[in-house]
Design an enzyme around this catalytic site. Structure first.
Site, PDB file in Angstrom:
ATOM      1  CE1 TYR A   1      -3.561   2.689   0.276  1.00  0.00           C
ATOM      2  CE2 TYR A   1      -4.054   1.760   2.573  1.00  0.00           C
ATOM      3  CZ  TYR A   1      -4.139   3.215   1.102  1.00  0.00           C
ATOM      4  OH  TYR A   1      -4.857   3.649   1.691  1.00  0.00           O
TER       5      TYR A   1
ATOM      6  CE  LYS B   1      -5.243   1.869  -2.054  1.00  0.00           C
ATOM      7  NZ  LYS B   1      -6.092   1.960  -1.114  1.00  0.00           N
TER       8      LYS B   1
END
Length: 296
Positions: free
Chosen positions: A131, A159
């Site tokens: 992330y 991501k």
């Protein structure tokens, strides 16, 4: 699981605790829409404001009500030990994958971030999504560091926070990053206002706040881009410009929570103090916009 639309629902809550009934409704809504995965305990999932027990409960509820849709659980925390505990809780609850941001109070170095992912993946039995969210972690990944982390076991996706607005620059950005990664690893875009451009540029996934509240709309954008209809994806995304403007002003969490309250999907208040949803003219502006388009 790490391709297509990964929808990230709000975790509705107040000072008394989590609104489990509202959360279940949101998860069931996403499962019924046919999203490709459900991402709980992301930034919109209020993970930073929940205890370990509350986070475990959220994953349990999501898995129980997601049907056949895989659940990805956020496991970010300040200490490596806490991250490993959250990873174990998520796996025991049946999460199909986990999402990890390098959360910190002290600014982290590249070696410290690499060590975090090395230590966590060393005991992990499900795939992990990195992330990359500098807006909240205040840590900026280099492509080289992404490449180092991508070589660790169980790392399956990244991501990223967004891409340049220009189509050629966006494609070049994705190509530079992809050159550092093994072929099996996917790149997913967040930063919803630029998600269509990210998908058009070659991202395989959209990790979507918008999809957590409006799954059909987000699915239409994702499917248009993934099928090669770049113009249609941008056209559909453009219809959401009023919401993107509010995202930029107030942050996606506050706007999403306000929209959920206005749509009757969550009771007010739906955020943990000191956070508050929109009020006054901005709340009215959002309400009027929600009444116009066919958002689902």
């Amino acid at each position: 699981m790490f391709a297509g639309l990964s929808a990230f629902p709000l975790t509705p809550m107040n000072e008394s605790g989590i609104d489990e009934a509202a959360f279940v409704r949101l998860v069931e809504r996403l499962a019924g829409a046919g999203v490709d995965s459900i991402g709980v305990l992301g930034s919109t999932g209020n993970y930073a404001y929940l205890t370990r027990a509350e986070r475990a409960r959220i994953v349990q509820l999501a898995v129980q009500h997601a049907g056949t849709v895989p659940v990805i659980a956020g496991i970010g925390a300040l200490r490596t030990r806490a991250v490993q505990e959250l990873a174990e809780d998520a796996q025991q609850a049946g999460a199909a994958g986990v999402l990890l941001a390098p959360v910190s109070y002290q600014k982290l170095s590249d070696d410290e971030v690499f060590g975090l992912y090395r230590d966590v993946t060393g005991t992990l039995s499900v795939p992990l999504c990195v992330y990359d969210n500098p807006g909240t972690t205040h840590f900026t990944f280099s492509d080289e560091l992404h490449g180092r982390i991508a070589g660790l076991p169980q790392v399956a996706s990244i991501k990223i926070p967004g891409v340049p607005d220009d189509a050629e620059a966006a494609r070049a950005r994705i190509e530079r990053l992809r050159a550092q990664l093994p072929p099996h690893l996917t790149i997913g875009v967040s930063g919803d206002a630029l998600a269509a451009r990210g998908l058009n540029a070659g991202c395989e996934a959209w990790y979507s706040v918008t999809g957590g509240l409006f799954p059909q709309t987000a699915l239409a954008i994702t499917r248009a881009a993934r099928s090669g209809d770049a113009h249609r994806a941008l056209q559909l995304s453009g219809r959401l410009q009023p919401m993107w403007e509010l995202f930029r002003q107030y942050g996606s969490l506050r706007v999403t929570a306000t929209a959920a309250e206005l749509l009757g999907l969550a009771e007010a208040p739906s955020l943990p103090l000191p956070l508050k949803t929109l009020a006054g003219s901005d709340r009215q502006r959002l309400a009027e916009w929600l009444a116009e388009p066919a958002l689902t």
